[in-house]
Design a protein around this motif. Structure first.
Motif, PDB file in Angstrom:
ATOM      1  N   ARG A 105      27.179  17.753 -19.245  1.00  0.00           N
ATOM      2  CA  ARG A 105      26.491  18.792 -19.998  1.00  0.00           C
ATOM      3  C   ARG A 105      26.004  18.233 -21.343  1.00  0.00           C
ATOM      4  NH1 ARG A 105      26.926  24.054 -18.284  1.00  0.00           N
ATOM      5  NH2 ARG A 105      26.749  24.797 -20.430  1.00  0.00           N
TER       6      ARG A 105
ATOM      7  N   HIS B  90      22.896  16.164 -20.790  1.00  0.00           N
ATOM      8  CA  HIS B  90      21.689  16.987 -20.747  1.00  0.00           C
ATOM      9  C   HIS B  90      21.075  17.085 -22.144  1.00  0.00           C
ATOM     10  CE1 HIS B  90      20.544  19.271 -17.053  1.00  0.00           C
ATOM     11  NE2 HIS B  90      21.694  18.805 -16.608  1.00  0.00           N
ATOM     12  N   GLU B  91      21.878  17.437 -23.113  1.00  0.00           N
ATOM     13  CA  GLU B  91      21.363  17.614 -24.471  1.00  0.00           C
ATOM     14  C   GLU B  91      20.752  16.327 -25.004  1.00  0.00           C
ATOM     15  OE1 GLU B  91      21.039  20.479 -26.116  1.00  0.00           O
ATOM     16  OE2 GLU B  91      21.737  21.343 -24.227  1.00  0.00           O
TER      17      GLU B  91
ATOM     18  N   TRP C  41      17.291  15.688 -23.223  1.00  0.00           N
ATOM     19  CA  TRP C  41      16.193  16.557 -23.673  1.00  0.00           C
ATOM     20  C   TRP C  41      15.775  16.258 -25.117  1.00  0.00           C
ATOM     21  CZ3 TRP C  41      14.697  17.427 -19.271  1.00  0.00           C
ATOM     22  CH2 TRP C  41      15.517  17.883 -18.249  1.00  0.00           C
TER      23      TRP C  41
ATOM     24  N   TYR D  43      17.242  21.534 -15.747  1.00  0.00           N
ATOM     25  CA  TYR D  43      17.682  22.544 -16.716  1.00  0.00           C
ATOM     26  C   TYR D  43      16.844  23.798 -16.483  1.00  0.00           C
ATOM     27  CZ  TYR D  43      18.328  24.371 -21.597  1.00  0.00           C
ATOM     28  OH  TYR D  43      18.587  25.109 -22.723  1.00  0.00           O
TER      29      TYR D  43
ATOM     30  N   LEU E 119      22.535  24.250 -15.513  1.00  0.00           N
ATOM     31  CA  LEU E 119      22.406  22.798 -15.587  1.00  0.00           C
ATOM     32  C   LEU E 119      22.860  22.160 -14.276  1.00  0.00           C
ATOM     33  CD1 LEU E 119      23.987  22.161 -19.123  1.00  0.00           C
ATOM     34  CD2 LEU E 119      21.632  22.810 -18.568  1.00  0.00           C
ATOM     35  N   SER E 120      22.151  21.109 -13.872  1.00  0.00           N
ATOM     36  CA  SER E 120      22.555  20.367 -12.675  1.00  0.00           C
ATOM     37  C   SER E 120      22.135  18.913 -12.793  1.00  0.00           C
ATOM     38  CB  SER E 120      21.944  20.986 -11.414  1.00  0.00           C
ATOM     39  OG  SER E 120      20.535  20.969 -11.476  1.00  0.00           O
TER      40      SER E 120
END
Length: 275
Positions: free
Chosen positions: A37, A40-41, A44, A111, A227-228
């Motif tokens: 997770r 992800h941030e 992006w 996302y 999220l994946s």
């Protein structure tokens, strides 16, 4: 970080062969989920690990409810790399596909923003077959491993599959991931029995669906993003076949790829598992 080992059973194989998809037990521990997770941030926000560059330049969509998708996140993020190239994923895929070796075709980091109850199609993923985009590959016997990073159901935009649709073969015009009118796509493709089944997952579980299985997803009505991390996997001996369609993975075979060339360059298509 690693994927928790699991021995695929004969019943698991039967379900996959009959339905076109199978939901695993929990494959990621809570620490790995939290780190993905966070990954992800970082992705992006264009914070990359190492000195490489992504396959595509990501631009934040203007619509805040639009889907974000990043291909080959493993190139620029260590946590994604660790999971999508994990031997245990490859072993499970080999069992389900009845193949002797498995390579990574590519990954995706996805996302889907939450809408907090707002009705919108901006984040929809249209009914499609993954193989609709992969026709340059010599086999349809490929699998997608969709890993949930939170509990996922239809309320937060979870995936739906069409039971048994992998038995329909490669359907022309099924490269419709980005088309958001689900009703229109259903009318286009539902020429046979059309049975929708939601993929309800706990955080850390994965849906393994066949490359020919029709699937899609609707609105995330929750207040949090869905999220994946997704691993697309292929048999180790997959090669390039000549078709009208092109795929960006052809670039990874060299400047002038030729039909018959195997997708076997380890730096781009790493081997996850060999019997």
């Amino acid at each position: 970080m690693s994927v928790i080992p699991y021995q695929v059973t004969e019943e698991d194989k039967r379900r996959f062969q009959e339905d076109g998809y199978w939901i695993s037990p929990k494959l990621l521990d809570d620490d790995t989920i939290a780190r993905l997770r966070e990954a992800h941030e970082r992705i992006w926000n264009s914070k990359y690990d190492g000195f490489g560059l992504p396959m595509h330049h990501f631009t934040m969509p203007a619509n805040p409810h639009a889907l974000r998708k990043f291909d080959n996140g493993w190139w620029i993020n260590d946590e994604v790399h660790s999971v999508v190239t994990d031997r245990n994923l490859g072993h499970m895929a080999a069992e389900l596909l009845n193949e002797d070796s498995i390579r990574l075709w590519h990954d995706q980091v996805i996302y889907k923003p939450g809408t907090n109850g707002q009705e919108t199609s901006a984040g929809n993923v249209g009914w499609h077959q993954d193989y609709g985009y992969w026709r340059v590959s010599s086999t349809t016997n490929m699998v997608t491993v969709w890993i949930a990073l939170q509990d996922t159901d239809l309320n937060n935009g979870g995936m739906m599959t069409i039971l048994g649709s992998h038995k329909w073969g490669a359907v022309e015009g099924s490269d419709t991931f980005f088309e958001q009118d689900m009703g229109k796509l259903r009318a286009k493709f539902a020429t046979r029995d059309w049975v929708e089944e939601p993929c309800i997952l706990k955080a850390g579980q994965a849906s393994f669906h066949h490359a020919l299985t029709f699937h899609g997803s609707g609105t995330n009505y929750s207040s949090d993003p869905r999220l994946s991390v997704v691993a697309h996997l292929m048999p180790g001996d997959t090669y390039f076949r000549e078709v009208r369609q092109r795929h960006d993975n052809l670039k990874l075979l060299g400047a002038r790829p030729q039909p018959g060339m195997r997708f076997d360059r380890e730096e781009y298509f790493p081997t996850l598992y060999t019997r």
